[in-house]
Write an enzyme that holds these catalytic residues in place. Structure first.
Site, PDB file in Angstrom:
ATOM      1  N   ARG A 278     -33.869  -3.702  27.568  1.00 36.05           N
ATOM      2  CA  ARG A 278     -34.230  -4.672  28.067  1.00 36.05           C
ATOM      3  C   ARG A 278     -35.826  -5.151  27.361  1.00 36.05           C
ATOM      4  O   ARG A 278     -36.176  -4.228  26.784  1.00 36.05           O
ATOM      5  CB  ARG A 278     -34.671  -4.516  29.317  1.00 36.05           C
ATOM      6  CG  ARG A 278     -33.622  -4.195  30.550  1.00 36.05           C
ATOM      7  CD  ARG A 278     -32.813  -5.810  30.684  1.00 36.05           C
ATOM      8  NE  ARG A 278     -31.713  -5.641  31.590  1.00 36.05           N
ATOM      9  CZ  ARG A 278     -30.465  -5.255  31.384  1.00 36.05           C
ATOM     10  NH1 ARG A 278     -30.234  -5.060  29.958  1.00 36.05           N
ATOM     11  NH2 ARG A 278     -29.645  -5.232  32.006  1.00 36.05           N
ATOM     12  N   GLU A 307     -34.805 -14.443  28.163  1.00 37.92           N
ATOM     13  CA  GLU A 307     -33.424 -14.980  27.497  1.00 37.92           C
ATOM     14  C   GLU A 307     -32.887 -15.974  28.404  1.00 37.92           C
ATOM     15  O   GLU A 307     -32.838 -16.201  29.664  1.00 37.92           O
ATOM     16  CB  GLU A 307     -32.458 -13.663  27.880  1.00 37.92           C
ATOM     17  CG  GLU A 307     -33.040 -12.320  26.987  1.00 37.92           C
ATOM     18  CD  GLU A 307     -32.137 -11.442  27.126  1.00 37.92           C
ATOM     19  OE1 GLU A 307     -31.035 -11.454  27.705  1.00 37.92           O
ATOM     20  OE2 GLU A 307     -32.383 -10.308  26.502  1.00 37.92           O
ATOM     21  N   HIS A 333     -28.115 -10.552  22.921  1.00 44.07           N
ATOM     22  CA  HIS A 333     -27.628  -9.623  24.255  1.00 44.07           C
ATOM     23  C   HIS A 333     -26.104  -9.644  24.163  1.00 44.07           C
ATOM     24  O   HIS A 333     -25.193  -9.630  25.244  1.00 44.07           O
ATOM     25  CB  HIS A 333     -28.287 -10.474  25.588  1.00 44.07           C
ATOM     26  CG  HIS A 333     -28.443  -9.331  26.573  1.00 44.07           C
ATOM     27  ND1 HIS A 333     -29.475  -9.342  27.347  1.00 44.07           N
ATOM     28  CD2 HIS A 333     -27.850  -8.090  26.673  1.00 44.07           C
ATOM     29  CE1 HIS A 333     -29.367  -8.253  28.208  1.00 44.07           C
ATOM     30  NE2 HIS A 333     -28.407  -7.322  27.906  1.00 44.07           N
TER      31      HIS A 333
END
Length: 372
Positions: A278, A307, A333
Site C-alpha cells: 500500500r 490511486e 496496482h
C-alpha cells in the site's frame, strides 16, 4: 425493495468486466446496474461531493477494495444505501463502524472461485498471493536489468548504454514476513540465489525459521546451520544491509509511514525499494527525492498514496534514468489485477447480492474495520 428493482452502482471496474458477471447472476434483469469506472477521491472536498451525488439513488454498491473510500462523511449522506459488496477480506477504506450504526451490510469475498496454486510439495496457496509475489519479482528484475531505460533507448534507435546486474548473491530485505512476504523470499532464494533478511515489529529468528520451514526452505549448506531467512534486530539494519527492500506490511494507523526519511536515508546508494502493498506505508515524497536525485538506485512501485495516480504526478513526468535520476519502474496496482482473481471476486460478490435479495443468511467474509 420488493416493489422496485434494486439499483446497484459498480465502482472502479477499470476493465469493465463486472456488469456482465452480475447480469449472468441476474439473467432476468432483476436489478438495475450502472457502472462508474472513474475513481472519485473521498478525501477531496470537491470529489467527495461528486461521489455523494453519484451514489444518492443506489441501494447497493460494488467496490474493488480500497479504490474508493467510504468514510462517515460519505456514508451518512447516502440514505438509500443498504449493502456494500467489497472484494477481499479486508477493506480499510470502509468505515464499518458507521455502516453498523446505519444498518448497512458489508460483505467481502474470500477465495471461493480462485484456484489454488501449489508450490512444489507445499500446501496450496491462494492464487492472489502468488500473483502479488510475481509482481514483486517482476519489479525487482526490471530494476536490476534496467528494462524501462533500455526499452526506451532501443525504441529510439539506440543500443547498449549501460550495464545490468544479477540478483544472485544480492540481499533482499523483506519488511513484513507474512504470506506474501515469505512467498517472495522463497522465490528470491530458490529462483535467483538471493540472500534474504527480514524484519517486522514482532519477528524473531525462531519465527523466521518456522516460516521458512513452512514454505519449504532449509538452512544454507555453505555455512553451518545458517538460517534460510535471517531476522534482523532493527528496521534500520535491514535498510542498511539490503540491496533490494520489498514492502509487505498491512496498512494500518500504526504502520502508516513505516518507511520514512530515516529508513530511506539509511539505504545504500546501489539499493532499491519495491512496494506492492500500500502506498501509505512509505513517505512518498522522501522516496521520490531519493530516486530522483540518484541517492538510491531505483524504486519499483505498484501502489501509490493516491490511486489512480494523478495525471500531474511527478512520478509520471520525471525522465527516469536521465540527468542523474535513478530507475523507476511503475505499474498501476497490478499485483492482484489478474485475469483469474478479479472475475472470481466479482462472481462471488454477485452471489452474495443474490443471497441478500433472497433474504438468505449467507456467511459473508468479515471485513476488518477501517479508519481513514
Amino acid at each position: 425493495m420488493a416493489a422496485t428493482k434494486l439499483r446497484l452502482a459498480i465502482l472502479d471496474d477499470y476493465q469493465n468486466i463486472a456488469p456482465e458477471i452480475f447480469l449472468q447472476q441476474f439473467p432476468n434483469h432483476e436489478i438495475e446496474i450502472e457502472s462508474f469506472p472513474d475513481t472519485l477521491q473521498a478525501k477531496r472536498d470537491d470529489q467527495r461531493a461528486a461521489l455523494i451525488d453519484r451514489l444518492q439513488d443506489f441501494d447497493a454498491i460494488s467496490t474493488m477494495r480500497e479504490r474508493t473510500a467510504f468514510p462517515a462523511t460519505v456514508l451518512n449522506n447516502l440514505p438509500r444505501l443498504k449493502l456494500i459488496l467489497t472484494t477481499g477480506a479486508g477493506n480499510a477504506a470502509i468505515d464499518t463502524k458507521t455502516c453498523h450504526e446505519r444498518g448497512i451490510t458489508v460483505i467481502g469475498t474470500g477465495a471461493k472461485h480462485i484456484p489454488k496454486i501449489p508450490p512444489s510439495q507445499l500446501k496450496p496457496l491462494p492464487a492472489g498471493l502468488q500473483y502479488t509475489a510475481e509482481q514483486t519479482l517482476a519489479l525487482i528484475l526490471a530494476i536490476a536489468k534496467d528494462v524501462p531505460h533500455n526499452s526506451k533507448t532501443l525504441a529510439a534507435g539506440g543500443w547498449q548504454t549501460n550495464m545490468t546486474s544479477s540478483l544472485a548473491g544480492k540481499t533482499l530485505g523483506v519488511l513484513g514476513l507474512g504470506r506474501i512476504g515469505s512467498l517472495v523470499a522463497r522465490m528470491a532464494i530458490l529462483g535467483f540465489g538471493m540472500k534474504v533478511i527480514a524484519w517486522s515489529s514482532s519477528l524473531t529468528q525462531d519465527a523466521a525459521n518456522t516460516k521458512a520451514a513452512e514454505i519449504g526452505l532449509t538452512p544454507f549448506d555453505d555455512v553451518a546451520n545458517a538460517p534460510a531467512i535471517t531476522a534482523v534486530v532493527s528496521k534500520l539494519d535491514l535498510f542498511r544491509r539490503a540491496d533490494f527492500v520489498s514492502i509487505h506490511y498491512v496498512l494500518s494507523e500504526r504502520s502508516r509511514g513505516i518507511v520514512g526519511r530515516e529508513e530511506i536515508a539509511a539505504m545504500k546508494s546501489t539499493a532499491s525499494i519495491i512496494n506492492t502493498s500500500r502506498g501509505g506505508l512509505i513517505d512518498e515524497e522522501a522516496m521520490y527525492e531519493a530516486v530522483k536525485n540518484g541517492r538510491i538506485r531505483g524504486v519499483g512501485l505498484d501502489v501509490f498514496q493516491e490511486e489512480p495516480l494523478a495525471a500531474d504526478s511527478p512520478w509520471r513526468h520525471t525522465k527516469w534514468g536521465e540527468d542523474g535520476a535513478g530507475c523507476a519502474v511503475l505499474s498501476p496496482h497490478l499485483g492482484y489485477a489478474d485475469e483469474v482473481v478479479i472475475p472470481a471476486w466479482y462472481r462471488e460478490s454477485a452471489e452474495h447480492l443474490a443471497e441478500f435479495l433472497r433474504g438468505e443468511g449467507s456467511e459473508p467474509v468479515i471485513v476488518r474495520p477501517g479508519k481513514l
